[in-house]
Design an enzyme around this catalytic site. Structure first.
Site, mmCIF file in Angstrom:
data_model
loop_
_atom_site.group_PDB
_atom_site.id
_atom_site.type_symbol
_atom_site.label_atom_id
_atom_site.label_comp_id
_atom_site.label_asym_id
_atom_site.label_seq_id
_atom_site.Cartn_x
_atom_site.Cartn_y
_atom_site.Cartn_z
ATOM 1 C CG HIS A 173 -1.688 -1.256 1.432
ATOM 2 N ND1 HIS A 173 -2.921 -1.537 0.895
ATOM 3 C CD2 HIS A 173 -1.323 -2.379 2.128
ATOM 4 C CE1 HIS A 173 -3.303 -2.752 1.265
ATOM 5 N NE2 HIS A 173 -2.347 -3.298 2.006
ATOM 6 C CB SER B 30 13.160 23.089 -14.783
ATOM 7 O OG SER B 30 12.336 24.232 -14.883
ATOM 8 C CE LYS C 79 11.644 19.752 -10.780
ATOM 9 N NZ LYS C 79 10.445 20.210 -11.505
ATOM 10 C CD GLU D 117 9.169 12.810 -15.336
ATOM 11 O OE1 GLU D 117 8.160 13.498 -15.134
ATOM 12 O OE2 GLU D 117 10.301 13.311 -15.504
#
Ligand code: ARG
Length: 464
Positions: A160, A281, A287, A294
């Site tokens: 979980h 970024s 970043k 991804e």
């Protein structure tokens, strides 16, 4: 070029094809990718026709030489691909006839584009499968290398997405190794059904010429000859199977991607991805984005979409060949390209992944991951498991309120939850003790992980 006579099938037509329809029905813009397989199939077909006496040796040789020249023109970028010649098959055949003259027109004897295209795709896919398998193997090796290096590295195991019990990072990575090994088995199984020769089925019913299909199969390295001519020209099961394999493999990669994205965040901090696999970024200078995982996660949707396209393409198609099948190529090509890229990215990245051992270990402790070990300890001292569960639950609540780990509670405090607790309890409260105790086949103990890596290497080589 759109006059009636320029078409290889123009005989029965009274007017030229509508210019839009010509473009709408053409596939050459994408199926030209099959040129090598188309030529190899034609060389084998002509050689077989010669063996059975349909072509003379001279005719066969002229065709084979001419096809060699066509191939050279294509590879040198000198080939004039033409939409009015519709597809890769007719482009090559028409050019062959330009080069060698009337003999070129004999190549299509006892053959149709229906069995020709089915043969081309199978030849192409067979080679691609071998390339995909090599990437799968490389990624599986990378997982084994990391698993070996991290057989002792402690991390929290999750259910979980809540901290459950400590596991070793090596054990966690080996879970993905198992998925990939099954993916390899499925790919090898799919290859068996890809490697079957359709040629000789002709348009749908076979041909009046005395073809030796087994000889053609031998020349092209097919393991078997399609048994039924109607099935041979209309079967695209093999493409759907490949798409199903690709979908499942991408689902596995997307699960791994999700973990890499989470783990590389500041909130987890479990791993560092090397800079060369990340991007920055344009606005936020701090970043470092995990673009590769991804994108792989995102591309899984595209691949499953192609599986659906192929399934729906075949739904309700009557026997035998239908032009619908021309729509099989773009999804299939894109599937293969996407899988190759994703597997390559992961195979390159996996060995370079850096685990932050201290952060992982601290996370395991923070989450009371050894609570089950304490309960098992009480059971070994004759407490029924439910009572042990209750006692440990109270101990955890106490530790949460005190803001400390179970191992930081004093012996006297622990004994307050159960009088059977003695000083040796602290051995089971460490994550190292916890993982070492799960020392059976398939368990997370470092010794088991090392043994699993050894077996993994053998299984990987046996599957290759
Ligand atoms: N371009 C076609 C395809 O991809 C080749 C077969 C065409 N056959 C036909 N009878 N029109 O399926």
């Amino acid at each position: 070029m759109s006059d009636v006579q320029s078409k290889l099938w123009g005989g029965r037509f009274q007017e030229p094809t509508d210019a839009f329809v010509e473009r709408f029905t053409a596939s050459v813009t994408f199926d030209r990718r099959l040129y090598r397989q188309d030529i190899a199939g034609s060389v084998a077909h002509a050689t077989m026709l010669c063996k059975v006496g349909v072509l003379s040796q001279g005719e066969r040789d002229a065709i084979v030489d001419g096809l060699g020249q066509v191939r050279e023109e294509i590879e040198n970028g000198d080939f004039d691909w033409s939409v009015s010649r519709e597809d890769v098959h007719m482009n090559i055949e028409a050019r062959l006839t330009e080069i060698i003259g009337v003999t070129g027109k004999k190549l299509h004897t006892g053959r149709s584009r229906n069995d020709q295209v089915a043969t081309d795709i199978r030849l192409w896919l067979r080679d691609e499968i071998d390339g995909l398998d090599a990437e799968l193997q490389r990624l599986a090796e990378g997982l084994l290398t990391q698993a070996e290096a991290h057989a002792d590295t402690i991390m929290p195991g999750f259910t979980h997405l809540q901290t459950a019990q400590p596991v070793t990072f090596g054990h966690h990575l080996l879970a993905y190794f198992e998925m990939l090994l099954r993916d390899r088995e499925r790919l090898a199984d799919c290859r068996r059904r890809v490697n079957v020769l359709p040629l000789g089925a002709a348009a749908l019913a076979g041909t009046t010429f005395p073809l030796d299909r087994h000889f053609t199969a031998e020349l092209l390295g097919f393991d078997a000859v399609a048994e039924n001519s109607l099935d041979a020209v209309s079967d695209r099961d093999f493409a759907i199977e490949l798409a199903a394999w690709a979908s499942l493999t991408m689902i596995h990669l997307s699960r791994l991607s999700e973990e890499l994205v989470l783990w590389s965040s500041a909130q987890f901090g479990f791993i560092d991805l090397p800079d060369r696999f990340c991007t920055g970024s344009s606005i936020m200078p701090q970043k470092k984005n995990p673009d590769v995982p991804e994108l792989v996660r995102g591309k899984s949707g595209r691949v499953v979409g192609h599986l659906n396209s192929l399934l729906m393409l075949m739904k309700s198609q009557p026997l035998a060949y239908n032009k619908d099948n021309q729509e099989d190529k773009e999804p299939l090509f894109d599937l293969v390209d996407t899988l190759r890229d994703c597997l390559k990215a992961y195979a390159d990245m996996m060995p370079a992944l850096v685990a932050n051992k201290d952060v992982m270990r601290a996370a395991a402790i923070r989450g009371y991951a050894t609570a089950t070990d304490l309960a098992d300890y009480l059971v070994r001292r004759e407490l029924p498991f439910r009572d042990a569960h209750e006692a440990v639950g109270q101990a955890v609540a106490h530790a949460v309120a005190a803001g400390c780990d179970l191992a930081e509670l004093s012996l006297a405090t622990l004994q307050g939850f159960s009088p059977v607790i003695e000083a040796d309890v602290f051995d089971v409260l460490t994550p190292e003790g916890s993982v070492a105790a799960r020392d059976h086949f398939g368990g997370t103990a470092p010794a088991q992980v090392r043994a699993a890596v050894v077996r993994g290497r053998q299984r990987l080589n046996a599957g290759g």
